[in-house]
Design an enzyme around this catalytic site. Structure first.
Site, PDB file in Angstrom:
ATOM      1  N   HIS B 136      17.012 -33.350 -63.463  1.00  0.00           N
ATOM      2  CA  HIS B 136      15.936 -33.433 -64.454  1.00  0.00           C
ATOM      3  C   HIS B 136      15.003 -32.246 -64.191  1.00  0.00           C
ATOM      4  CE1 HIS B 136      12.220 -35.088 -66.245  1.00  0.00           C
ATOM      5  NE2 HIS B 136      12.985 -35.967 -66.873  1.00  0.00           N
ATOM      6  N   GLN B 216      16.237 -42.884 -61.759  1.00  0.00           N
ATOM      7  CA  GLN B 216      17.242 -43.591 -62.554  1.00  0.00           C
ATOM      8  C   GLN B 216      18.029 -44.600 -61.723  1.00  0.00           C
ATOM      9  OE1 GLN B 216      17.563 -43.356 -65.814  1.00  0.00           O
ATOM     10  NE2 GLN B 216      16.026 -41.752 -66.002  1.00  0.00           N
ATOM     11  N   LYS B 239      10.038 -47.130 -65.013  1.00  0.00           N
ATOM     12  CA  LYS B 239      11.464 -47.274 -65.340  1.00  0.00           C
ATOM     13  C   LYS B 239      12.047 -48.545 -64.734  1.00  0.00           C
ATOM     14  CE  LYS B 239      12.445 -42.304 -65.546  1.00  0.00           C
ATOM     15  NZ  LYS B 239      12.267 -41.922 -66.940  1.00  0.00           N
TER      16      LYS B 239
END
Lengths: 152, 419
Positions: B136, B216, B239
């Protein structure tokens, strides 16, 4: 809502997306600029051949969404043969049309086919898609060598 | 295309009561453009259960005061709530000590903190930092900035056509110049689960510390920082079903001890005179200013929530959705899945030929389906696969097979419009 979506993706837009007009590298161009919409990953090259006060020829190439491609295609169709003064007026009118308030009825006289893009104003995130080609064309006329970005 | 009799007709066999779980998430019951919301953008940010909303609300209603300062009752209540959450997070990722849990604004700040504080003292001209091609932007740019400042070099491990890092290339890049390896535990745009244990083992043979970007990973799998033996691990609350604006940086105590502070201010000091400041002990040394106390409290409750469902159940359900989604989307003509790693999290990025993701996203939105379209803050990945952008559906434990059916139906409609 479906009406808004249909308004945004009218047949004319789908057609210009599928078969963009003036989609080429223009030989003998004397004005050129590149435009980027980093949020979408869109990129466009705009070529112009200007003689005196007239746009003799205009073309574009690039990658982008249906709205940005159709807008570029429609723009080149409308601007070919126009004077630079008319071009400036059209640019301003187009810009007003896509950025006017939702409840406002912008003056669309003389915009011709470009009026099909009036639907983008309901989708704020897509206004940049419709405007990218125009800003890039404007930069090309001003011989702006720097990459034009919707995020500057 | 007729999907009757396809795999979509078979039930997802998991032990999760998805309807009951969905009832905990008020936002999921809303209509978008008159349709039921199908929220398939969980890799960008996940939704919040009522328990988290209640916890932050209750904190402000009954517990709020500034922490580590007042002798009065409320300040002690707030301090306890904050520090107790730290302990919970320590246990959650199995850190050896609560001193190793530093609250930051999110994964991005966690990486910036390490690049800035660790980088300042440990990276010099000619040194190298290794990342992978699938990072990212938040795990690229801080290292680029550090390398520019120090005249060091950023080395990038390439990825293969399935979107997996090429391990042998990492082995080749490691040298005595390597000062740190930073990589995603799981890729946000490809879903690839990286072989992080192998990377760490290899790096440690060369005495190189490893930072894992866990943004993630934490929503999908149990993370044990001691078992991984990673040197730094960072993740975002939002998240993993917690509030926005808060995240965690884990660092091994011996490394954090040696590092200088990140920001200066209140709470990170022991004593201040105009001549000299003595910095506070860990973890406070890295927590200048009043933190997001309510966010920390909410994150701890989000973690309770995730653990109450259980990572085994989450993994099983999400992998089933990934399998269903992959099979269903693969049946659409001209649709190409970008990121086909053997080990994948429940993320499906794809390209549907000739149709720009923003046009796809606009039509899906009209059907109430939220997907991410764009470069997902991973422009090098887009360049690697020669696409300007992709459409990405990412699934959570609260997503259903029916939502995947709707996604497929929506995509088929888009194809018709643009054919």
């Amino acid at each position: 809502m479906m009406d808004d979506l249909q308004e945004l993706y009218q047949e004319v837009i789908l057609d210009h997306n599928k078969s963009p007009r003036n989609y080429e590298v223009l030989a003998n161009h004397n004005h050129f600029a590149e435009g980027d919409n980093p949020l979408c990953g869109d990129h466009i090259d705009v070529y112009l051949k200007v003689e005196g006060n007239t746009i003799k020829d205009i073309a574009f190439q690039g990658k982008g969404c249906a709205i940005s491609k159709a807008s570029a295609s429609l723009m080149t169709s409308e601007l070919k043969g126009r004077s630079l003064t008319e071009t400036k007026e059209l640019f301003e009118k187009f810009h007003k049309m896509v950025t006017s308030e939702i409840d406002e009825t912008p003056d669309m006289d003389g915009l011709g086919k470009l009026a099909v893009l009036s639907g983008v104003k309901v989708f704020p995130l897509r206004i940049k898609c419709a405007s990218l080609a125009w800003h890039t064309m404007n930069a090309a006329l001003e011989n702006n060598k720097e990459l034009i970005s919707t995020e500057d | 295309m007729d999907y009757s009799g396809s795999i979509l007709q078979t039930d997802v066999m998991t032990s999760l009561d998805v309807e009951k779980i969905r009832a905990d998430f008020p936002i999921l019951s809303q209509k978008v453009h008159g349709k039921d919301l199908a929220f398939l953008d969980n890799a960008a940010s996940s939704q919040k259960p009522q328990q988290v909303l209640d916890a932050t609300n209750n904190y402000y209603k009954t517990q709020h005061a500034n922490i580590h300062r007042g002798v009065y009752h409320l300040s002690q209540v707030a301090t306890f709530a904050y520090e107790n959450s730290r302990k919970k997070i320590q246990k959650f990722i199995n850190a050896a000590s609560e001193k190793e849990i530093i609250f930051v604004r999110g994964t991005t700040e966690g990486i910036n903190l390490v690049a800035s504080s660790y980088g300042k003292d440990n990276v010099k001209a000619g040194d190298e930092i290794i990342i992978t091609h699938m990072e990212h932007h938040s795990n690229i740019v801080p290292w680029q900035m550090l390398c520019k400042e120090k005249d060091a070099k950023l080395q990038v491990v390439p990825i293969n056509d399935d979107g997996e890092m090429i391990f042998e290339e990492l082995e080749k890049l490691i040298s005595e110049k390597t000062k740190l390896i930073a990589l995603a535990h799981i890729s946000n745009s490809l879903g690839t689960i990286n072989p992080v244990k192998d990377v760490i083992e290899l790096a440690h043979q060369h005495n190189i510390p490893v930072l894992l970007d866990g943004a993630q990973a934490v929503p999908h799998e149990k993370v044990d920082v001691q078992e991984l033996d990673c040197d730094f691990y960072t993740f975002s609350s939002h998240k993993v079903y917690g509030p926005t604006g808060i995240g965690v940086l884990y660092g091994k105590e011996e490394l954090l001890e040696k590092m200088g502070p990140y920001q200066g201010g209140g709470d990170m000091i022991k004593s201040v005179t105009f001549e000299k400041t003595t910095y506070n002990d860990l973890p406070h040394k890295f927590e200048a200013g009043t933190p997001d106390i309510a966010g920390v409290v909410g994150l701890a409750v989000a973690i309770d929530y995730v653990e109450s469902i259980g990572y085994d159940n989450i993994f099983q359900h999400e992998q089933e959705l990934l399998k269903c989604g992959t099979e269903a989307l693969s049946q659409i003509d001209g649709l190409k899945i970008i990121g086909t790693a053997k080990n994948k999290a429940s993320v499906i990025s794809f390209d549907m030929d000739g149709i720009h993701p923003h046009d796809i996203g606009q039509f899906l939105d009209n059907d109430g389906i939220a997907v991410r379209t764009g470069h997902h803050c991973t422009q090098p990945v887009m360049d690697r696969f020669n696409v300007p952008a992709t459409t990405r559906a990412s699934f959570s434990f609260y997503n259903t097979k029916e939502e995947i059916d709707r996604l497929v139906a929506g995509l088929i409609k888009v194809k018709e419009v643009f054919s």
